[in-house]
Scaffold this motif. Structure first.
Motif, mmCIF file in Angstrom:
data_model
loop_
_atom_site.group_PDB
_atom_site.id
_atom_site.type_symbol
_atom_site.label_atom_id
_atom_site.label_comp_id
_atom_site.label_asym_id
_atom_site.label_seq_id
_atom_site.Cartn_x
_atom_site.Cartn_y
_atom_site.Cartn_z
ATOM 1 N N VAL A 258 0.835 -1.211 0.000
ATOM 2 C CA VAL A 258 0.000 0.000 0.000
ATOM 3 C C VAL A 258 0.869 1.259 0.000
ATOM 4 C CG1 VAL A 258 -1.692 1.315 1.351
ATOM 5 C CG2 VAL A 258 -1.917 -1.166 1.148
ATOM 6 N N MET A 259 1.923 1.253 0.796
ATOM 7 C CA MET A 259 2.699 2.490 1.004
ATOM 8 C C MET A 259 3.970 2.560 0.167
ATOM 9 S SD MET A 259 2.449 2.903 5.104
ATOM 10 C CE MET A 259 3.146 4.553 5.113
ATOM 11 N N GLY A 260 4.398 1.424 -0.404
ATOM 12 C CA GLY A 260 5.649 1.424 -1.154
ATOM 13 C C GLY A 260 6.840 1.626 -0.210
ATOM 14 N N GLU A 261 7.874 2.274 -0.735
ATOM 15 C CA GLU A 261 9.137 2.447 0.004
ATOM 16 C C GLU A 261 8.945 3.203 1.324
ATOM 17 O OE1 GLU A 261 11.904 4.354 -2.624
ATOM 18 O OE2 GLU A 261 13.526 4.291 -1.138
ATOM 19 N N ARG A 262 7.919 4.054 1.347
ATOM 20 C CA ARG A 262 7.673 4.896 2.531
ATOM 21 C C ARG A 262 7.243 4.066 3.744
ATOM 22 N NH1 ARG A 262 2.012 7.681 2.340
ATOM 23 N NH2 ARG A 262 1.616 6.017 0.890
ATOM 24 N N SER A 263 6.865 2.794 3.532
ATOM 25 C CA SER A 263 6.514 1.916 4.661
ATOM 26 C C SER A 263 7.719 1.751 5.593
ATOM 27 C CB SER A 263 6.029 0.551 4.162
ATOM 28 O OG SER A 263 7.066 -0.083 3.433
ATOM 29 N N ALA A 264 8.909 2.069 5.094
ATOM 30 C CA ALA A 264 10.116 2.023 5.942
ATOM 31 C C ALA A 264 9.922 2.867 7.198
ATOM 32 C CB ALA A 264 11.324 2.530 5.151
ATOM 33 N N LEU A 265 9.160 3.968 7.077
ATOM 34 C CA LEU A 265 8.960 4.862 8.230
ATOM 35 C C LEU A 265 8.231 4.140 9.365
ATOM 36 C CD1 LEU A 265 7.870 8.092 6.331
ATOM 37 C CD2 LEU A 265 10.096 7.641 7.379
ATOM 38 N N LEU A 266 7.427 3.116 9.010
ATOM 39 C CA LEU A 266 6.660 2.377 10.019
ATOM 40 C C LEU A 266 7.336 1.091 10.438
ATOM 41 C CD1 LEU A 266 3.073 2.709 8.460
ATOM 42 C CD2 LEU A 266 4.219 4.240 10.056
ATOM 43 N N LEU A 267 8.130 0.510 9.537
ATOM 44 C CA LEU A 267 8.633 -0.841 9.785
ATOM 45 C C LEU A 267 10.096 -0.880 10.214
ATOM 46 C CD1 LEU A 267 6.874 -2.591 6.760
ATOM 47 C CD2 LEU A 267 6.244 -2.735 9.173
#
Ligand code: NAP
Length: 298
Positions: A258-267
């Protein structure tokens, strides 16, 4: 002091302007919407809409650099990454050029960065001596810091604010989390083992005021509470404070899709400690997550 602030209209900037005005400082805020500055930052705060308005004759005693397009709000397309980069790294470079040209140099530049500097570091405890990580947000923070440090060549004291997610009831992370949690839909992210650093807005503002005045302070500072938690613990604590259950898990594969690369901020995991602030004698009013959340969500 005469203080120039970029990002003064943002979540952190608004709280900071309130505190600086209460101390009697004269503030000038850079904003693309100068007509909103008085309402957001307080009556009597001067607005500047482009950096070119800072002429060499204009004197500031301190500069606080917090500008940056929101990093979590849109997918990190090539174009969006450029916008995120320009609003931090390019703008900081331009700011330092203004400092170089100024006839009266500010004594200090406090410049934004983030705990994203460290990348994804699992269980490793990260103080300011830990090296930089990899990935877009780590590279963005490194370049942002390098751009700010150029001001040291002009004899300016530079402090780099490696900021953890700021907890406030005026927007930001909590604002985004509250609705799903209140509906009982709050979810652990991925396996929940990633460390989440955080800081209460009041502590953040108090620490900035301290760094502004402390002539010995320079270099990187982890702007994070001394008790980081895992995402699972953050999820449990927020649900507990709101008297809601948490049954759900947002699987990392779904978040990535859903978020693409930006999911890094959560994971990604950043277990950050404010070693240099504590060594300098700073104390936190909110060291513990539950006490911070209870103060913000009474
Ligand atoms: N809040 C957090 O949890 C957190 C965590 C880590 C790091 N940080 C960093 O700390 C800084 C401040 O955070 P925040 O949450 O207060 O930000 P925010 O609420 O999203 O506000 C962003 C600020 O940056 C300014 N800005 C954005 N793009 C700009 C541009 N191209 N030129 C000039 N100004 C621009 C905006 O000013 P105008 O719209 O008035 O022009 C606004 O004042 C940001 O750089 C952020 O990356 C924040």
């Amino acid at each position: 002091m005469r203080i120039f602030i970029t990002g003064g209209t943002g979540l952190i900037g608004r709280a900071l302007c309130r505190a600086l005005r209460a101390e009697g400082h004269a503030l000038t805020v850079l904003s693309r919407h100068p007509e909103t500055v008085a309402a957001k930052c307080g009556a009597g705060v001067e607005a500047m809409c482009v950096l070119a308005e800072w002429t060499p004759q204009r004197a500031f005693d301190a500069v606080i650099n917090l500008a940056g397009e929101p990093i979590v709000d849109a997918r990190w397309s090539v174009r969006r990454k450029q916008v995120l980069w320009d609003s931090r790294v390019t703008l900081t470079g331009e700011l330092v050029r203004r400092i170089n040209l100024a006839e009266h140099k500010p004594a200090v530049l406090l410049s934004g960065s983030a705990v994203g500097y460290y990348g994804d570091r699992g269980e490793t405890v990260l103080d300011e001596n830990a090296g930089a990580g990899s990935g877009f947000s780590a590279e963005l923070c490194q370049s942002w810091e390098v751009a700010a440090r150029e001001a040291e060549k002009q004899g300016v004291r530079v402090c780099l604010l490696r900021t953890a997610p700021v907890l406030s009831n005026d927007g930001g992370l909590l604002d985004k989390m509250l609705l799903p949690f209140k509906l009982g839909l709050g979810a652990r992210l991925g396996d929940g083992r990633q460390w989440m650093s955080w800081i209460h807005i009041d502590d953040y503002v108090a620490l900035v005021l301290r760094l502004l005045q402390d002539a010995q302070a320079h270099g990187p500072f982890n702007m994070a509470a001394p008790q980081p938690v895992t995402n699972a613990e953050f999820t449990r604590t927020l649900a507990h404070v709101l008297h809601r259950p948490t049954f759900f898990v947002a699987p990392s594969l779904v978040l990535k899709a859903v978020m693409g690369e930006r999911s890094a901020l959560l994971l990604e995991s950043q277990r950050v400690l404010p070693l240099r602030l504590e060594a300098a004698g700073a104390r936190f009013s909110f060291a513990n997550l539950e006490s911070a959340l209870r103060a913000l969500l009474p």
